[in-house]
Design an enzyme around this catalytic site. Sequence first.
Site, mmCIF file in Angstrom:
data_model
loop_
_atom_site.group_PDB
_atom_site.id
_atom_site.type_symbol
_atom_site.label_atom_id
_atom_site.label_comp_id
_atom_site.label_asym_id
_atom_site.label_seq_id
_atom_site.Cartn_x
_atom_site.Cartn_y
_atom_site.Cartn_z
ATOM 1 N N ARG A 64 -58.444 -0.122 0.468
ATOM 2 C CA ARG A 64 -58.699 1.442 -0.536
ATOM 3 C C ARG A 64 -59.809 0.987 -1.272
ATOM 4 N NH1 ARG A 64 -55.143 3.306 2.610
ATOM 5 N NH2 ARG A 64 -53.768 1.696 1.768
ATOM 6 N N THR A 65 -59.254 -0.166 -2.592
ATOM 7 C CA THR A 65 -59.740 -0.403 -3.675
ATOM 8 C C THR A 65 -60.498 -1.338 -3.089
ATOM 9 O OG1 THR A 65 -57.393 -0.598 -4.276
ATOM 10 C CG2 THR A 65 -59.558 -1.502 -5.626
ATOM 11 N N LYS A 93 -59.270 -25.829 -2.359
ATOM 12 C CA LYS A 93 -59.658 -27.528 -2.678
ATOM 13 C C LYS A 93 -58.948 -27.178 -4.183
ATOM 14 C CE LYS A 93 -64.236 -27.031 -1.025
ATOM 15 N NZ LYS A 93 -65.420 -26.905 -0.659
ATOM 16 N N ARG A 114 -58.951 -8.653 -7.704
ATOM 17 C CA ARG A 114 -57.787 -8.214 -6.909
ATOM 18 C C ARG A 114 -56.576 -8.992 -6.922
ATOM 19 N NH1 ARG A 114 -54.928 -4.051 -3.449
ATOM 20 N NH2 ARG A 114 -55.157 -2.545 -4.993
ATOM 21 N N HIS A 142 -53.218 -1.205 -12.209
ATOM 22 C CA HIS A 142 -54.405 -1.025 -11.215
ATOM 23 C C HIS A 142 -54.701 0.157 -11.880
ATOM 24 C CE1 HIS A 142 -56.226 -0.227 -7.530
ATOM 25 N NE2 HIS A 142 -54.958 -0.570 -7.196
HETATM 26 N N1 CP Z 1 -54.481 2.425 -3.809
HETATM 27 C C1 CP Z 1 -54.564 0.904 -3.395
HETATM 28 O O1 CP Z 1 -54.665 0.011 -4.353
HETATM 29 O O2 CP Z 1 -54.453 0.382 -1.582
HETATM 30 P P1 CP Z 1 -55.069 -0.804 -1.476
HETATM 31 O O3 CP Z 1 -54.103 -2.119 -1.645
HETATM 32 O O4 CP Z 1 -55.191 -0.701 -0.044
HETATM 33 O O5 CP Z 1 -56.132 -1.430 -1.969
#
Ligand code: CP
Length: 331
Positions: A64-65, A93, A114, A142
């Site tokens: 999603r993100t 590396k 992320r 998040h």
């Molecule tokens: N909600 C969420 O962060 O989903 P993903 O880990 O798929 O990005």
Amino acid sequence: MNISGLKMNFAGKDFVRITHYSKKEIEYILDVAEEFEDTYRKKTQMKLAEGKILATLFFQPSTRTQFSFQTSMHRLGGSVLGFAGTEYTSVMKGENLEDTIRMFDSYTNIIVIRHPEAGSAEKAAEVAKVPVINGGDGSNRHPTQALLDLYSIRKFKGKIKDIKFAFWGGIKYSRVAHSLALGLAMFGAKIYQVYPGNQSLPDNIIQELKEKYNVSAPPRLQPDEALKQVDIVYMGGAIQDLTIGGGKAMVSEEERKKTLEEYNKYFVLSLERFKKLGVKDDLLVMHPLPRHVETLKPDLDNTKHCGYFEEAGYGIPVRMALLALLLNVKN
Ligand code: CP
């Protein structure tokens, strides 16, 4: 396009923690997101971000993100590059995070990261001159998930203030819950916790709730009690598994097993359970996804209780708004 009533300027800012923004600013981002709903629903493309490039740097898995940010940038008319997993990058590396960020800072106009380590987005933001957006850092935060969840609550319930909201599942190491609890407190929602074992909100978040928003530790409810009382249950897993994508295991194997057993016994959400308990017609289930179908049963999917798929979709207008504001692409 003219974003109507655009008054606030976020040009060049980072989005690393929700608490770095005031309630007015968050409300403003949500209002701007409304303006992108048409493009989201019609699946069209604008020219607002023409010539701009988004880097999506995903050191950990994401559906999603990662892809809603990419979709959002495409819908704004911009371009996207980046990686999902570091296998074919020079991280393999031994390149450190700072140097990787320096490269994308010179190649692109905005970065989403992320990463398995708490504090990595802050580290990236210190190095980069372009805006950095935190797409999830370890067990820490998040904030864009919180943003789309606040937007979803406003859409589903018409308001956030005074909504009775229960976190359902292990939230000690849940970056989603940490950011969202602070966002909910900012808007005056009534927060509860329903968790297995000792997986409550951690002390640092409780302290921040108190210091920033004068909110006391959210009360613990028993599962059935919560289902009868609250307006929204926000489901997550038993314990966030941070080891996927290189994070640290936060609990012993024995504790994980015990917590999971409790979760699988008492935390399953299904239409059958809702009917048996006689829950309110408008009890809403939200979930950041991905789910386990064994604990969030598909028999809820096509009912009025299901908010989770629409919630995920709202990631598009919300992330379009955030990108457009940080890139300052408006006319
Ligand atoms: N909600 C969420 O962060 O989903 P993903 O880990 O798929 O990005």
